[in-house]
Design a protein around this motif. Structure first.
Motif, PDB file in Angstrom:
ATOM      1  N   UNK A   1     -39.894  35.309 -41.586  1.00 39.13           N
ATOM      2  CA  UNK A   1     -39.237  36.003 -40.477  1.00 39.13           C
ATOM      3  C   UNK A   1     -39.435  37.504 -40.404  1.00 39.13           C
ATOM      4  N   UNK A   2     -38.759  38.119 -39.410  1.00 41.51           N
ATOM      5  CA  UNK A   2     -38.923  39.557 -39.157  1.00 41.51           C
ATOM      6  C   UNK A   2     -38.366  40.421 -40.288  1.00 41.51           C
ATOM      7  N   UNK A   3     -37.502  39.820 -41.134  1.00 40.08           N
ATOM      8  CA  UNK A   3     -36.911  40.598 -42.222  1.00 40.08           C
ATOM      9  C   UNK A   3     -37.351  40.026 -43.567  1.00 40.08           C
ATOM     10  N   UNK A   4     -38.611  39.644 -43.648  1.00 38.38           N
ATOM     11  CA  UNK A   4     -39.204  39.156 -44.899  1.00 38.38           C
ATOM     12  C   UNK A   4     -38.855  40.114 -46.040  1.00 38.38           C
ATOM     13  N   UNK A   5     -38.436  39.551 -47.174  1.00 40.06           N
ATOM     14  CA  UNK A   5     -38.036  40.393 -48.320  1.00 40.06           C
ATOM     15  C   UNK A   5     -39.221  41.281 -48.741  1.00 40.06           C
ATOM     16  N   UNK A   6     -38.923  42.525 -49.170  1.00 44.89           N
ATOM     17  CA  UNK A   6     -39.976  43.523 -49.375  1.00 44.89           C
ATOM     18  C   UNK A   6     -41.096  43.127 -50.343  1.00 44.89           C
ATOM     19  N   UNK A   7     -40.777  42.452 -51.466  1.00 46.06           N
ATOM     20  CA  UNK A   7     -41.867  42.206 -52.412  1.00 46.06           C
ATOM     21  C   UNK A   7     -42.845  41.170 -51.868  1.00 46.06           C
ATOM     22  N   UNK A   8     -42.351  40.187 -51.130  1.00 45.46           N
ATOM     23  CA  UNK A   8     -43.273  39.224 -50.515  1.00 45.46           C
ATOM     24  C   UNK A   8     -44.102  39.923 -49.435  1.00 45.46           C
ATOM     25  N   UNK A   9     -43.444  40.780 -48.640  1.00 42.08           N
ATOM     26  CA  UNK A   9     -44.173  41.513 -47.594  1.00 42.08           C
ATOM     27  C   UNK A   9     -45.298  42.338 -48.227  1.00 42.08           C
ATOM     28  N   UNK A  10     -45.002  42.981 -49.351  1.00 41.54           N
ATOM     29  CA  UNK A  10     -46.024  43.784 -50.048  1.00 41.54           C
ATOM     30  C   UNK A  10     -47.192  42.908 -50.491  1.00 41.54           C
ATOM     31  N   UNK A  11     -46.881  41.727 -51.012  1.00 37.10           N
ATOM     32  CA  UNK A  11     -47.955  40.829 -51.471  1.00 37.10           C
ATOM     33  C   UNK A  11     -48.804  40.365 -50.301  1.00 37.10           C
ATOM     34  N   UNK A  12     -48.161  40.099 -49.176  1.00 38.16           N
ATOM     35  CA  UNK A  12     -48.936  39.675 -47.991  1.00 38.16           C
ATOM     36  C   UNK A  12     -49.849  40.815 -47.575  1.00 38.16           C
ATOM     37  N   UNK A  13     -49.298  42.017 -47.606  1.00 39.31           N
ATOM     38  CA  UNK A  13     -50.097  43.174 -47.213  1.00 39.31           C
ATOM     39  C   UNK A  13     -51.284  43.366 -48.164  1.00 39.31           C
ATOM     40  N   UNK A  14     -51.018  43.207 -49.467  1.00 38.53           N
ATOM     41  CA  UNK A  14     -52.105  43.384 -50.440  1.00 38.53           C
ATOM     42  C   UNK A  14     -53.187  42.329 -50.215  1.00 38.53           C
ATOM     43  N   UNK A  15     -52.782  41.120 -49.851  1.00 38.94           N
ATOM     44  CA  UNK A  15     -53.768  40.041 -49.703  1.00 38.94           C
ATOM     45  C   UNK A  15     -54.532  40.123 -48.385  1.00 38.94           C
ATOM     46  N   UNK A  16     -53.929  40.744 -47.373  1.00 37.01           N
ATOM     47  CA  UNK A  16     -54.567  40.697 -46.045  1.00 37.01           C
ATOM     48  C   UNK A  16     -55.102  42.049 -45.582  1.00 37.01           C
ATOM     49  N   UNK A  17     -54.731  43.126 -46.286  1.00 36.24           N
ATOM     50  CA  UNK A  17     -55.221  44.458 -45.880  1.00 36.24           C
ATOM     51  C   UNK A  17     -54.111  45.252 -45.215  1.00 36.24           C
TER      52      UNK A  17
ATOM     53  N   UNK B   1     -29.414  38.422 -49.579  1.00 34.96           N
ATOM     54  CA  UNK B   1     -29.217  38.460 -48.124  1.00 34.96           C
ATOM     55  C   UNK B   1     -30.318  39.285 -47.448  1.00 34.96           C
ATOM     56  N   UNK B   2     -30.443  39.158 -46.141  1.00 38.96           N
ATOM     57  CA  UNK B   2     -31.255  40.125 -45.384  1.00 38.96           C
ATOM     58  C   UNK B   2     -30.273  41.133 -44.779  1.00 38.96           C
ATOM     59  N   UNK B   3     -30.793  42.146 -44.087  1.00 38.13           N
ATOM     60  CA  UNK B   3     -29.904  43.147 -43.483  1.00 38.13           C
ATOM     61  C   UNK B   3     -29.186  42.621 -42.248  1.00 38.13           C
ATOM     62  N   UNK B   4     -29.669  41.533 -41.662  1.00 33.89           N
ATOM     63  CA  UNK B   4     -29.070  41.063 -40.409  1.00 33.89           C
ATOM     64  C   UNK B   4     -28.296  39.760 -40.550  1.00 33.89           C
ATOM     65  N   UNK B   5     -28.672  38.901 -41.498  1.00 33.86           N
ATOM     66  CA  UNK B   5     -27.968  37.624 -41.653  1.00 33.86           C
ATOM     67  C   UNK B   5     -26.589  37.850 -42.278  1.00 33.86           C
ATOM     68  N   UNK B   6     -25.664  36.924 -41.994  1.00 30.83           N
ATOM     69  CA  UNK B   6     -24.305  37.080 -42.535  1.00 30.83           C
ATOM     70  C   UNK B   6     -23.858  35.882 -43.363  1.00 30.83           C
ATOM     71  N   UNK B   7     -24.562  34.751 -43.260  1.00 28.50           N
ATOM     72  CA  UNK B   7     -24.134  33.527 -43.959  1.00 28.50           C
ATOM     73  C   UNK B   7     -25.300  32.991 -44.796  1.00 28.50           C
TER      74      UNK B   7
END
Ligand code: FAD
Length: 467
Positions: free
Chosen positions: A138-154, A37-43
């Motif tokens: 989305x705004x609540x992208x799961x952390x490991x994907x967010x980290x990979x995006x950050x590593x790839x883009x700076x 789940x994300x922190x905001x979604x319920x279903x």
């Protein structure tokens, strides 16, 4: 054709998948809910609405988001069709039964013969063998994907919070009170020494303003948001609470500024606004990020001399929000410049709102499909709501590369400030003999001209792109 992968089954990802499948191309849609789940979604429904059930104004003649609705309907949007089918009464707004809406999107996607929904979390960037993919997490992208995006883009390229200062329509600022001047008349690159709009305050006005900020109604953070107050980005009401002089020594300092309307009296404090778009129609209030509730915010900001009649293109805020620095990273077809074939869509590109996210999903889906079919990618003209939003995101309004790197990029809803000015002959004002045309009537007529042009140009664009 081989499949296109879409990551994230929210507003943007569902719309993108739908648009691709409409072109006869198979889609694999990867959605983690059901597993995580994300922190905001319920279903585990696709396109769940995490908060309000409103798609905002449905008025396509006077309102920019209403124009975006109309353009999406012209482009056979699944999100709009599902919203229309599950509408609940809400005056001029389009509000939906949230469960009925997301159940309808889920059923349409899951039953489409060309779409396969895989319930899984993508923990890194899509593998290289996915030659055509869209990230719409989305705004609540799961952390490991967010980290990979950050590593790839700076490190500088991914934000986890938006600290947004209010943005004002330039033509609603009273220039009989405010004036153009850069601090110490400094001329920067491309500047004139008159790059800011300044609003002066005397001591009484300043003290009343500080009191109002302290007393104003504030929004609280959700527990999971973990918003850090980093210096340089403190909300104005927090600065006001720290002491009566804090703002006057911070974003409201009067140094290096002379009131053009009253040069002999030194202002006690000054609010500065900086041009926010190349068109010069929008100005942001420098250093004015805030957690004040929208109602209180409008009321308090209109206490500022020169802003009594201010119209806000967006109000300030501070939220948990994952988004990339799109004007630097993406090309005009939402493609990551450093990895062609990988696109971004939805709120992670720096648009804001359900409708905006879905519309950027719609565009990304169409661009990806055109690429797969070997067709030319034709972006919508900037005169359309689609094109105006796309230009905001991909930096189409920005003139030079230097400017592109320097601008701070903040998420934004669609608004008429993002559209080019209408051709003067197209603005139709009804004149009543003996009555003066007021500024407000001119603004309404201008918006209507932009709305008419947007819908006509959108229809022509869709014709060109075989719709
Ligand atoms: P989403 O709709 O969030 O979809 C992203 C999807 O990706 C989700 O289903 C998620 O589960 C999935 N996902 C994430 N990471 C992964 C991964 N690694 N692998 C696979 N799947 C993944 N906008 C409004 O217009 N009105 C509002 O009232 C409103 N309220 C909001 C309240 C909150 C708390 C937040 C965070 C945002 C709100 N927004 C609101 C803003 C925004 O418009 C919505 O968040 C909108 O849903 C964004 O659409 P999207 O498709 O980009 O992201």
């Amino acid at each position: 054709p081989s499949p296109i992968h879409v990551v994230g089954g929210g507003l943007a990802g569902s719309e993108a998948a739908w648009q691709i499948a409409r072109r006869g191309i198979p889609v694999i849609l990867h959605e983690m809910r059901g597993k995580r789940m994300t922190d905001a979604h319920k279903t585990d429904h696709l396109s769940e609405l995490v908060c309000s059930n409103s798609f905002r104004s449905d008025d396509a003649e006077n309102n920019a988001v209403g124009v975006l609705h109309a353009e999406m309907r012209l482009a056979s949007s699944l999100i709009m069709a599902s919203a229309d089918a599950h509408q609940v009464p809400a005056g001029g707004a389009l509000a939906v039964d949230r469960d009925g809406f997301s159940a309808a999107v889920t059923a349409a996607i899951e039953s489409h013969p060309l779409i396969t929904v895989v319930r899984e979390e993508l923990t890194g960037l899509p593998p290289e063998e996915w030659d055509n993919a869209i990230i719409a997490t989305g705004p609540l992208t799961a952390p490991s994907l967010a980290e990979s995006i950050r590593a790839a883009t700076g490190a500088e390229s991914l934000s986890f919070f938006d600290a947004i200062a209010p943005i004002v329509h330039r033509d609603s600022i009273n220039m009989d009170i405010a004036w153009y001047q850069s601090r110490y008349d400094k001329v920067g690159p491309g500047g004139t020494g008159k790059d800011y709009i300044n609003c002066p305050m005397d001591k009484t006005q300043y003290e009343a303003f500080v009191q109002a900020l302290i007393a104003g109604d504030k929004t609280l953070f959700k527990e999971w948001e973990h918003v850090p107050y980093f210096d340089g980005c403190l909300p104005i009401e927090i600065m006001a609470e720290r002491g009566p002089e804090t703002l006057r020594h911070g974003p409201m300092k009067p140094m290096g500024l002379t009131n053009a309307h009253n040069p002999t009296v030194k202002p006690y404090a000054v609010v500065q606004l900086r041009q926010d778009n190349a068109l010069g129609t929008l100005y942001n209030m420098v250093g004015f990020q805030t957690k004040l509730k929208y109602g209180a915010q409008t009321e308090i900001l209109r206490m500022i001399p020169g802003l009594e009649q201010a119209e806000f293109a967006r109000l300030g805020g501070l939220h948990r929000n994952t988004y990339i620095n799109s004007p630097v990273l993406l090309d005009g077809s939402l493609q990551l410049k450093s990895r062609p074939g990988l696109r971004f869509a939805g709120q992670i590109t720096g648009c804001e709102g359900y409708v905006e996210s879905a519309s950027i999903g719609l565009l990304a889906g169409r661009f990806a499909a055109a690429q797969r079919l070997g067709e030319e990618i034709v972006p919508p003209p900037q005169t359309t709501a689609f094109g105006a939003l796309l230009a905001h995101i991909t930096g189409g309004h920005i003139v030079s590369d230097e400017e592109r790197g320097k601008r701070s990029f903040q998420p934004m809803n669609i608004n008429f400030g993002l559209f080019p000015e209408p051709e003067p002959g197209s603005v139709q004002i009804e004149r009543v003999p003996g009555k003066r045309v007021r500024g407000k009537e001119k603004t309404v007529a201008k918006k209507q001209a932009m709305a008419r042009r947007a819908l006509a140009d959108c229809a022509a664009w869709l014709n060109r792109t075989a719709d």
